[in-house]
Design a protein around this motif. Structure first.
Motif, short mmCIF file in Angstrom:
data_model
loop_
_atom_site.label_atom_id
_atom_site.label_comp_id
_atom_site.label_asym_id
_atom_site.label_seq_id
_atom_site.Cartn_x
_atom_site.Cartn_y
_atom_site.Cartn_z
N GLY A 61 130.77 86.42 151.16
CA GLY A 61 129.67 86.41 152.30
C GLY A 61 129.87 87.93 153.17
O GLY A 61 128.59 87.87 153.49
N ASP A 62 130.17 89.13 152.53
CA ASP A 62 129.41 90.07 152.77
C ASP A 62 128.81 91.06 152.54
O ASP A 62 127.88 91.69 152.53
CB ASP A 62 131.11 90.95 153.94
N THR A 63 128.26 90.35 150.81
CA THR A 63 127.26 91.05 149.79
C THR A 63 125.95 90.91 150.27
O THR A 63 125.91 89.84 150.78
CB THR A 63 127.94 90.26 148.56
N THR A 64 125.32 92.14 150.73
CA THR A 64 123.95 92.15 150.87
C THR A 64 123.31 92.15 150.06
O THR A 64 123.81 92.34 147.87
CB THR A 64 123.34 93.98 151.08
N TYR A 65 121.94 91.50 149.40
CA TYR A 65 120.99 91.15 148.58
C TYR A 65 121.09 92.63 147.52
O TYR A 65 121.03 92.52 146.82
CB TYR A 65 119.61 90.75 149.06
N LEU A 66 120.69 94.24 148.03
CA LEU A 66 120.95 95.06 147.41
C LEU A 66 122.24 95.32 146.49
O LEU A 66 122.34 95.71 145.46
CB LEU A 66 120.88 96.28 148.81
N GLN A 67 123.48 95.40 147.29
CA GLN A 67 124.64 94.98 146.32
C GLN A 67 124.78 93.91 145.51
O GLN A 67 124.94 93.93 143.95
CB GLN A 67 125.78 94.80 147.44
N LEU A 68 124.20 92.82 145.91
CA LEU A 68 123.90 91.92 144.38
C LEU A 68 122.50 92.30 143.79
O LEU A 68 124.15 91.61 142.06
CB LEU A 68 123.52 90.56 145.26
N TRP A 69 122.57 92.36 143.59
CA TRP A 69 121.13 93.10 142.40
C TRP A 69 122.01 94.04 141.81
O TRP A 69 122.00 93.82 140.40
CB TRP A 69 119.97 93.50 143.48
N GLU A 70 122.09 94.81 142.43
CA GLU A 70 123.18 95.87 141.48
C GLU A 70 123.98 95.35 140.58
O GLU A 70 124.27 96.16 140.05
CB GLU A 70 122.40 97.51 142.39
N ALA A 71 125.15 94.51 141.34
CA ALA A 71 125.92 94.37 140.39
C ALA A 71 125.68 93.30 139.17
O ALA A 71 127.10 93.17 138.73
CB ALA A 71 126.85 94.01 141.58
N VAL A 72 125.08 92.37 139.95
CA VAL A 72 124.73 91.18 139.06
C VAL A 72 124.09 90.53 138.70
O VAL A 72 123.47 90.64 137.44
CB VAL A 72 125.23 90.19 140.62
N VAL A 73 122.78 90.74 139.93
CA VAL A 73 121.42 89.84 138.75
C VAL A 73 120.82 91.19 138.00
O VAL A 73 120.36 90.50 137.02
CB VAL A 73 120.77 90.14 140.62
N ASP A 74 120.80 92.43 138.78
CA ASP A 74 119.60 93.35 137.39
C ASP A 74 120.53 93.60 136.23
O ASP A 74 119.77 92.90 135.02
CB ASP A 74 119.64 94.75 138.19
N PRO A 75 122.34 93.01 135.69
CA PRO A 75 122.50 93.49 134.85
C PRO A 75 122.40 92.09 133.77
O PRO A 75 122.36 92.30 132.68
CB PRO A 75 124.01 93.59 135.14
N SER A 76 121.94 90.56 134.58
CA SER A 76 121.54 90.24 133.85
C SER A 76 120.67 89.56 133.65
O SER A 76 120.31 88.92 132.33
CB SER A 76 122.32 88.55 135.21
N LEU A 77 119.63 90.26 133.72
CA LEU A 77 118.14 90.12 133.26
C LEU A 77 117.93 90.81 131.98
O LEU A 77 117.32 90.52 130.99
CB LEU A 77 117.32 90.95 134.30
N ASP A 78 118.89 91.65 131.03
CA ASP A 78 118.79 92.19 130.28
C ASP A 78 118.81 90.72 128.53
O ASP A 78 118.16 90.98 127.93
CB ASP A 78 119.90 93.62 130.11
N LYS A 79 119.32 89.96 129.37
CA LYS A 79 119.58 89.46 128.54
C LYS A 79 117.83 87.53 128.41
O LYS A 79 118.40 86.53 127.81
CB LYS A 79 120.68 87.07 129.11
#
Length: 367
Positions: A61-79
């Motif tokens: 619940g405390d995750t910001t969009y920047l944290q979400l992007w860096e930790a989860v979203v951006d790494p997943s885009l390589d697929k």
């Protein structure tokens, strides 16, 4: 040593920190506390700790969009496919990071979405930003109702009216591009409905000349595609399994293609000698730019590559060709029900499409 929601940070030197983050429990029920050394500023260390925690435990619940992007979203885009990957990263950097980076994902509401997207001037960029933002929210996996519903108000996007190539204009269009090194790429788009990225990846070995009942045809094997990316050209598979196919094009396109193509290698090779792989082909963007410039210089109607493909489909409709066969020949993927009713794109059917188009062009001046 200081504490955060994600673990602990200890300064161990000038610009050097030791990070500990929570990572669940081991087989004995003891909490795992992995650690790492980080070099940078204090704020950067905080971000690195958050990234490692979220990557290990998932967003909360405390995750910001920047944290979400860096930790989860951006790494997943390589697929993802290169253009899709670059599109999401471009939208995040140019449109979303400055607007939502510090916002907690759980604080996302419909009114917030409309407010932030309303700051974007272009309706088309708005829609791209909405798509990327929705993807990020869904990847957070929070147990809350998604605020991204169809009622979100966006600026009205009005497609630009772009012309098609008419059957009566084919001969003049072929005269316009004849002699240009990229003509062998554009001809299959107008004469066979190929996507621009498919035509740009063609080699001379993919094309063969045949004769049937006194007519000349060019048979094209479509097995790959060439796309332009920020890192350079990329050779890839076709858009889907249906797109790997054979196409037959007839006159006047067939002779124009065969006479303009090289004996071997890329139909439109790179001007830099010695390139291998994707670098052996001229960039799709450069081909489009030079073609557009030629039309402007000659004050001729510019029909962009996408509309050349659409022109083939439209002319086939005017020629009375079966729509299911046209769709199959273009490499479209239908639903499971539609697929059962597709006509098989056999050689006979493809020759029929080629003949229909040839007859339409030859008979266009009947009135």
């Amino acid at each position: 040593m200081s504490r955060s929601n994600f673990g602990h940070i200890e300064r161990v030197g000038d610009g050097k920190y030791r990070l500990w983050w929570k990572a669940g429990f081991d087989g004995d029920g003891k909490r795992k506390r992995p650690s790492a050394t980080f070099h940078g500023t204090r704020d950067e260390a905080e971000m690195e700790l958050a990234i490692r925690y979220i990557a290990e435990n998932g967003p909360d619940g405390d995750t910001t969009y920047l944290q979400l992007w860096e930790a989860v979203v951006d790494p997943s885009l390589d697929k993802l496919a290169v253009r899709t990957r670059e599109g999401h990263r471009r939208i995040w950097k140019a449109e979303l990071s400055g607007r939502i980076a510090s916002i907690r994902v759980r604080d996302t509401t419909r009114s917030l979405i409309e407010e932030k997207l309303g700051e974007i001037e272009s309706p088309w960029v708005q829609r791209s930003a909405l798509q990327t933002w929705r993807k990020m929210f869904n990847m957070a996996g929070l147990e809350m109702r998604s605020p991204f519903d169809r009622s979100i108000r966006l600026k009205r996007a009005v497609p630009a009216k772009r012309p098609y190539l008419d059957a009566s204009e084919v001969d003049g269009w072929l005269d316009l591009i004849t002699g240009r090194e990229w003509a062998p790429v554009l001809i299959p788009e107008a004469g066979g409905g190929l996507r621009h990225e498919e035509a740009c990846a063609l080699d001379a070995e993919d094309v063969r000349r045949i004769e049937h009942r006194g007519r000349v045809y060019a048979v094209i094997e479509i097995t790959k595609a060439l796309t332009a990316a920020s890192s350079g050209r990329v050779l890839k598979d076709t858009k889907n399994g249906f797109s790997e196919r054979t196409m037959v094009i007839g006159e006047p396109f067939a002779s124009a293609l065969i006479e303009s193509m090289p004996e071997s290698g890329p139909l439109c090779p790179s001007r830099r000698m010695g390139g291998a792989g994707a670098k052996a082909y001229m960039s799709p963007n450069d081909i489009t730019a030079e073609y557009r410039a030629l039309c402007a210089a000659e004050r001729a109607k510019y029909v962009n590559p996408g509309k050349l493909r659409g022109s083939w489909r439209t002319m086939q409709g005017e020629a009375g060709s079966p729509s299911d066969l046209v769709r199959k020949a273009m490499g479209h993927a239908g639903g499971e029900t539609d697929e059962r009713h597709y006509l098989r794109a056999s050689k006979r059917g493809l020759v029929m499409l080629a003949d229909n188009l040839t007859n339409l062009i030859e008979d266009d001046d009947i009135f």
